[in-house]
Design an enzyme around this catalytic site. Structure first.
Site, short mmCIF file in Angstrom:
data_model
loop_
_atom_site.label_atom_id
_atom_site.label_comp_id
_atom_site.label_asym_id
_atom_site.label_seq_id
_atom_site.Cartn_x
_atom_site.Cartn_y
_atom_site.Cartn_z
N HIS A 164 0.83 -1.21 0.00
CA HIS A 164 0.00 0.00 0.00
C HIS A 164 0.87 1.26 0.00
O HIS A 164 1.23 1.78 1.05
CB HIS A 164 -0.91 -0.02 1.24
CG HIS A 164 -2.02 0.97 1.20
ND1 HIS A 164 -3.25 0.73 1.78
CD2 HIS A 164 -2.10 2.23 0.69
CE1 HIS A 164 -4.03 1.78 1.62
NE2 HIS A 164 -3.35 2.72 0.97
N ASP B 219 0.82 2.54 3.67
CA ASP B 219 -0.12 3.60 3.27
C ASP B 219 0.62 4.94 3.16
O ASP B 219 0.09 6.00 3.52
CB ASP B 219 -1.30 3.71 4.24
CG ASP B 219 -2.43 4.58 3.69
OD1 ASP B 219 -2.36 4.99 2.52
OD2 ASP B 219 -3.37 4.84 4.45
N1 LIG Z 1 -4.78 7.09 3.87
C1 LIG Z 1 -5.05 8.34 3.57
O1 LIG Z 1 -5.43 9.09 4.45
N2 LIG Z 1 -4.93 8.82 2.32
C2 LIG Z 1 -4.64 8.08 1.14
C3 LIG Z 1 -5.79 7.27 0.64
C4 LIG Z 1 -6.05 6.03 1.44
O2 LIG Z 1 -5.13 5.22 1.67
O3 LIG Z 1 -7.17 5.81 1.84
C5 LIG Z 1 -4.18 9.06 0.08
O4 LIG Z 1 -4.18 8.72 -1.12
O5 LIG Z 1 -3.78 10.17 0.42
ZN LIG Z 2 -7.28 3.75 2.06
#
Ligand SMILES: NC(=O)N[C@@H](CC(=O)O)C(=O)O
Ligand SMILES: [Zn+2]
Length: 436
Positions: free
Chosen positions: A63, A310
């Protein structure tokens, strides 16, 4: 199609998985050929002095947001690859919420080719599940899978595939193709305007709350849809204690469900919001201490399968406004391993073998990569990370490789450091510097 570069390197004085006496590991033309004491390097091979540190398989991030195409002011495939390699990663999965959206093979093949040309980490594009991430019509998953990138994971991440019938169709289609659907589990009708975990902190600070049920209701729904379809489903960024219990239940039923947890949901809780600093705004939101504790235990037990960063770069002007207006997301690639050490290794919940499992082996298995997340053994690919377990370093956003600065760990001292990363025998980083 560009061929993947391979190299030869002698890594001396390292302890695979932190176990046993230090050994040398020789990689020739991308493959581990010898492990033992006193090895000599062939002519032309690179050398890394492991200084008695820990040797792990290169990490795999399911991710990552690389922002190319569309927001190259905040991250590019090059800068994101650099951040990844410096963090010990040898493969990343780049999410589809770019502009244009990665909902067709032109975009996914371009991302893949660009990553390959840069060549410091394997960049696997994630394809969108629905056209334009709009949740209305399935994207051409088969075309993306058949393209040069061989897309093997699909997600509308950033948004939830909300329509249950469409999600069911996506799971059935994915099953036929042998690919994985990863769900950003958020019932959007429960999170309108929400910016913080629904609870005492959000109430006190006057921030609209994001209820746990928004995540958990989608987790259980998708577990049941996967059960009925006989398909696999992966849950992005699991963030609540309740999600852990639902995953446990679903796995006990034999449902093919896997899940990731982010470093920030392992380390940080919503007490960070007291300052109203938008750097702490993220989806799903930082939860409470009981959630971080449950997530740590779940990762140690295998109920949550792996760590995924993420990594979500954002421009400073999108992170310096009012909390409610700021974009959600935070950097993660260069701080992931130290946070796993802080939250799991130091408290005795995981040993280094366990770190290899949650950072490399399980994520590679989830997406069925055969050349990553492999054991450190003769005949296996030379995708490796060297870790100094005793290092300590202070995070400064302006020293990270990312083009963005939105790290929530500014000025925090991190335990352990990645001192070198090797991709197919090619040294991609050493001592905190990218070497290619
Ligand atoms: N995690 C987040 O807060 N943001 C992510 C999108 C996501 O992973 O849901 C993004 O693309 O900025
Ligand atoms: Zn997400």
């Amino acid at each position: 199609m560009t061929a993947a570069a391979t190299g030869s390197v002698l890594i001396s004085d390292v302890r695979p998985y932190g176990q046993g006496d230090p050994v040398d590991v020789l990689v020739v033309d991308g493959t581990i050929t010898e492990i033992g004491a006193g090895l000599t390097a062939p002519d032309g091979a690179e050398r890394i002095d492991g200084k008695g540190g820990v040797l792990l398989p290169g990490f795999v991030d399911l991710h990552t947001h690389l922002r190319e195409p569309g927001r190259e002011d905040t991250e590019t495939i090059r800068t994101g690859s650099e951040a990844a390699a410096l963090g010990g990663y040898t493969a990343v999965f780049a999410m589809a919420n770019t502009n244009p959206v990665a909902d067709n093979s032109t975009v996914t093949d371009n991302v893949w080719r660009t990553g390959r040309e840069i060549g410091i980490v394997d960049v696997h594009p994630v394809g969108a599940v629905t056209v334009g991430l709009e949740g209305k019509q399935l994207a051409e998953m088969g075309m993306m899978n058949a393209g040069a990138a061989g897309v093997r994971m699909f997600s509308d991440d950033g948004k939830c595939v909300h329509d249950p019938l469409l999600m069911r169709r996506a799971l059935e289609y994915a099953k036929g193709l042998g690919v994985l659907i990863a769900q950003h589990a958020e019932e959007p009708r429960l999170t309108v305007g929400a910016v913080a975990n629904e609870g005492p902190t959000a109430s006190r600070l006057g921030l609209p709350g994001w209820p746990r049920a928004a995540e958990e209701s989608i987790v259980i729904r998708d577990a049941l849809l996967a059960r009925d379809a006989g398909a696999r489903v992966h849950i992005c960024h699991a963030s609540t204690e309740g999600t852990v219990e639902l995953l446990r239940w679903a796995k006990e039923q034999g449902i093919s469900i896997t899940a990731e947890v982010t470093p920030h949901h392992l380390l940080l809780d919503d007490s960070r919001l007291e300052t109203y600093d938008p750097v702490n705004k993220v989806n799903p939101p930082l939860r409470e201490v009981r959630d971080t504790q449950a997530l740590r235990r779940a990762l140690a037990e295998g109920v949550v399968d792996c760590v995924a960063t993420d990594h979500a770069p954002h421009a400073s002007q999108e992170k310096c406004c009012e909390f409610a207006q700021a974009k959600p997301g935070m950097l993660g690639l260069q701080t992931a391993l130290p946070i796993v050490v802080e939250t799991l290794v130091k408290p005795g919940l995981l040993d280094w073998r366990g770190v290899a499992r949650v950072m490399s082996e399980r994520p590679a298995q989830i997406v069925e990569l055969t050349d990553q997340g492999r054991p450190i053994a003769v005949g296996e690919p030379g995708n490796l990370a060297v870790v100094d377990p005793d290092a300590s370093w202070v995070v400064h956003g302006d020293e990270l490789a990312s083009l963005s600065r939105n790290t929530p760990y500014e000025d925090m001292t991190m335990p352990a450091a990645v001192t070198a990363t090797v991709l197919r025998g090619v040294v991609t980083t050493r001592e905190g510097q990218v070497t290619r």
